[in-house]
Motif scaffolding. Structure first.
Motif: not given
Ligand SMILES: [Zn+2]
Length: 60
Positions: A36-59
């Motif tokens: 929607v707004c283009g803000k960065e929500l997550a980015g890769p860090t050493g093979g994992k994803t670094r989340v920069k937003a609030r995690v509501l649920e893990v599926l």
């Protein structure tokens, strides 16, 4: 059935800027941005994803 870490895991995030909820792949190799707004929500860090937003649920 072995109990290794799941190869695919999706997480539901909420954009801190516009409150859009978005499901992203947990091991994304590229930066994930809010659709929607283009803000960065997550980015890769050493093979994992670094989340920069609030995690509501893990599926899994
Ligand atoms: Zn947003």
């Amino acid at each position: 059935m072995d109990a290794k870490e799941p190869k695919s895991k999706f997480i539901k995030l909420r954009c801190p800027k516009c409150k859009n909820e978005q499901i992203v792949f947990g091991k994304s190799a590229s930066t994930v941005r809010c659709l929607v707004c283009g803000k960065e929500l997550a980015g890769p860090t050493g093979g994992k994803t670094r989340v920069k937003a609030r995690v509501l649920e893990v599926l899994e």
